[in-house]
Scaffold this active site. Structure first.
Site, short mmCIF file in Angstrom:
data_model
loop_
_atom_site.label_atom_id
_atom_site.label_comp_id
_atom_site.label_asym_id
_atom_site.label_seq_id
_atom_site.Cartn_x
_atom_site.Cartn_y
_atom_site.Cartn_z
N HIS A 1 0.43 -1.25 0.37
CA HIS A 1 0.04 -0.02 0.01
C HIS A 1 0.58 1.14 0.10
O HIS A 1 1.76 1.21 0.74
CB HIS A 1 -0.62 -0.10 1.14
N THR B 1 -4.13 21.75 -52.50
CA THR B 1 -4.74 21.30 -51.43
C THR B 1 -4.35 19.63 -52.43
O THR B 1 -4.48 19.87 -53.74
CB THR B 1 -6.31 21.88 -52.65
N HIS B 2 -4.84 18.49 -51.36
CA HIS B 2 -4.80 17.61 -51.94
C HIS B 2 -3.53 17.12 -52.11
O HIS B 2 -3.55 16.22 -52.86
CB HIS B 2 -5.91 17.18 -53.03
N SER C 1 24.59 6.90 -41.17
CA SER C 1 25.85 6.70 -40.39
C SER C 1 26.32 5.95 -41.87
O SER C 1 26.96 5.50 -42.28
CB SER C 1 26.07 5.12 -39.51
N LYS D 1 22.68 13.50 -45.80
CA LYS D 1 21.42 13.34 -45.83
C LYS D 1 20.94 13.59 -44.52
O LYS D 1 22.01 14.35 -43.55
CB LYS D 1 21.11 11.44 -44.77
N GLU E 1 9.85 13.86 -37.17
CA GLU E 1 9.64 12.73 -37.36
C GLU E 1 9.02 12.73 -35.32
O GLU E 1 7.98 11.30 -35.50
CB GLU E 1 10.52 11.95 -37.44
#
Length: 298
Positions: free
Chosen positions: A68, A140-141, A263, A268, A275
């Site tokens: 408890h 749009t879209h 790596s 990149k 993300e």
């Protein structure tokens, strides 16, 4: 939350140390309110405030036996207080302490969120003004539609953030309540005046009605407001991720000195921050769903 994604201030608010500190705050406020009402000896309340303390390792050891958490906590505090501890937790049930203390933690957490959101709003506002005449294609879209400005896009984000802030402020008010009404909310052991007095000392409103616990629709409202805010941030992050694609290259998130994107591929520059925001927003939505389930109070 794993350390990698834990906001330092938020981590401190939800640490075991802070949890037990807020429990002790509630116990002290309750004992002092009872002392003012003549229920608890004034000297005992003074001793509880002056000598009240706890040891987390000791609490954990006691809980292994008692199974408890609040009994383990009050036992550890009593070992610090001494004989006056006979008045510690007097007339209270566990949820009186846990739920009232959690309101203090949630209120502090809201303040962290609001402070950071207001900082974000200022940054977005400044960028919107800076780019009020920066042309870009509106889509749009996902398909080219009509010309617009990047500042207009940012103004849209700013307005949504303002609504997010308003929602969290309302939810902060909703969760800033305490209760000392006993095992089933009937004030069988303490009069409502004690609850009102202790809550006033803690900067909380007394819950108008409670059962064994503060009702969980309040918590669901807060988690919903947080999840909606997360979805706003996800919208922004997804837009940045899309506009950062190599074949579009209209915007990109910051890339710090020494930061690496791969790596194997040194060229990149991945939108890792965006993300992470998207992933965390999904987690917030799942937590909000759990809050809805908890409202039934099985």
């Amino acid at each position: 939350m794993i350390p990698r994604y834990t906001h330092p201030d938020m981590g401190r608010i939800w640490s075991d140390q802070r949890k037990y500190e807020t429990w002790l705050q509630v116990e002290i406020a309750a004992s002092e309110a009872m002392a003012r009402a003549g229920i608890v000896p004034v000297e005992a309340a003074r001793e509880i405030r002056a000598r009240g303390g706890f040891d987390i390792a000791r609490i954990e050891a006691i809980e292994q036996v008692t199974q408890h958490d609040v009994i383990a906590f009050t036992t550890s505090v009593a070992e610090h207080v001494g004989p006056a501890a006979r008045w510690l937790h007097f007339g209270l049930t566990s949820s009186d302490v846990i739920d009232t203390a959690q309101a203090l933690q949630m209120r502090d957490a809201c303040d962290v969120l609001l402070s950071d959101l207001e900082g974000l709003m200022q940054a977005v506002h400044a960028r919107a003004a800076e780019h009020r005449r920066t042309p870009m294609i509106g889509r749009t879209h996902g398909v080219h539609a009509e010309p617009m400005t990047f500042g207009l896009k940012l103004a849209l984000w700013y307005a949504e953030l303002a609504r997010d802030v308003a929602r969290i402020r309302r939810a902060r008010e909703g969760i800033s309540v305490g209760m000392l009404s006993g095992a089933v909310g009937t004030f069988a052991h303490l009069p409502p005046a004690i609850e009102a007095d202790a809550c006033r000392e803690l900067g909380l409103e007394p819950a108008p009605v409670a059962s064994q616990v503060i009702q969980r629709d309040r918590h669901a409202e807060l988690l919903s407001a947080i999840a909606i805010t997360g979805s706003s941030l996800e919208k922004m992050a997804l837009e940045i991720r899309g506009l950062q694609k190599t074949e579009i290259g209209e915007v990109e998130e910051p890339f710090g000195k020494g930061q690496k994107g791969s790596s194997a591929m040194p060229h990149k520059r991945n939108p890792i921050g965006c993300e992470q925001i998207v992933g965390m927003a999904r987690l917030l939505r799942s937590n909000a769903g759990a809050a809805f389930e908890n409202n039934a109070l099985w």
